[in-house]
Write an enzyme that holds these catalytic residues in place. Sequence first.
Site, PDB file in Angstrom:
ATOM      1  N   ASP A 163       0.869  -1.181   0.000  1.00 20.50           N
ATOM      2  CA  ASP A 163       0.000   0.000   0.000  1.00 20.50           C
ATOM      3  C   ASP A 163       0.902   1.227   0.000  1.00 20.50           C
ATOM      4  OD1 ASP A 163      -2.301  -1.617   0.206  1.00 20.50           O
ATOM      5  OD2 ASP A 163      -2.102  -1.718   2.379  1.00 20.50           O
ATOM      6  N   VAL A 164       0.785   2.046  -1.035  1.00 22.19           N
ATOM      7  CA  VAL A 164       1.812   3.044  -1.333  1.00 22.19           C
ATOM      8  C   VAL A 164       1.218   4.445  -1.394  1.00 22.19           C
ATOM      9  CG1 VAL A 164       3.562   3.726  -3.021  1.00 22.19           C
ATOM     10  CG2 VAL A 164       3.088   1.298  -2.645  1.00 22.19           C
TER      11      VAL A 164
END
Length: 254
Positions: A130-131
């Site tokens: 998750d960026v």
Amino acid sequence: MLRPRIIPSLLIQDNGLVKTVNFKNPKYVGDPINAVKIFNEKAVDELAIFDIDATVKGLEPNYSLIERIANQSRMPLCYGGGVKTVDQAQRIFGLGIEKIALSSAALQNPRLITEIADRVGAQSVIVVLDVKKKLFGGYEVYTHNGKKSTGINPFQFIEQAQRSGAGEIIINSIDHDGMMKGYDKTLIDKAREKTTLPMTVLGGAGSLEDIRDIIDRHKIIGVAAGSLFVFKGVYKAVLINYPTKEDKDRLYHR
């Protein structure tokens, strides 16, 4: 012949199906079992299910719910949320899940990727990153529903995950989550350069054209979406939907 995969992504909280925007303000949108039954009828390529409570609250995976979902599903299933050990992963596989998605546990202990892959096969071990964009450029991996920064460069960790035995990478843009304005193509391009593994992208799809753009750029890739497949229309009425065979053929052959 290999084709791109179009994958609905379902978020589970308190045993209900929810949808978020930028990983915040989860909105209840229905019963996950009912959603799985509808997706069965629509013959989806694969279904990804993420329990967004498990890691944050330090909970075990909800084996009862996972079993109910797996018993109803006629499509390949990927499950993520709360998996911290090989034994937990093996128990979930025993319930009928085909893929386990690891996130914070893999970031804290990349050896876990290797241990699970050695036990069940690399093709069943997925690493989810998750960026978020960093304020002054670049990207960073976050955990705990986007609340906890890790300082980890996603592109470096993709390489590490591949070395550790992962079978697939999921790149999820927190900035684009639920916005329905298109994927972060720069993030996807950079991630795709770092691995030869199968890759799935998530975060931002608002139309089939957004999916087509990614397929045109990267050909054989998994293209996942949440809001696109649970909402309909400008007022976001809850309606489970998925491209027809004819729609998919048009996406693949442009």
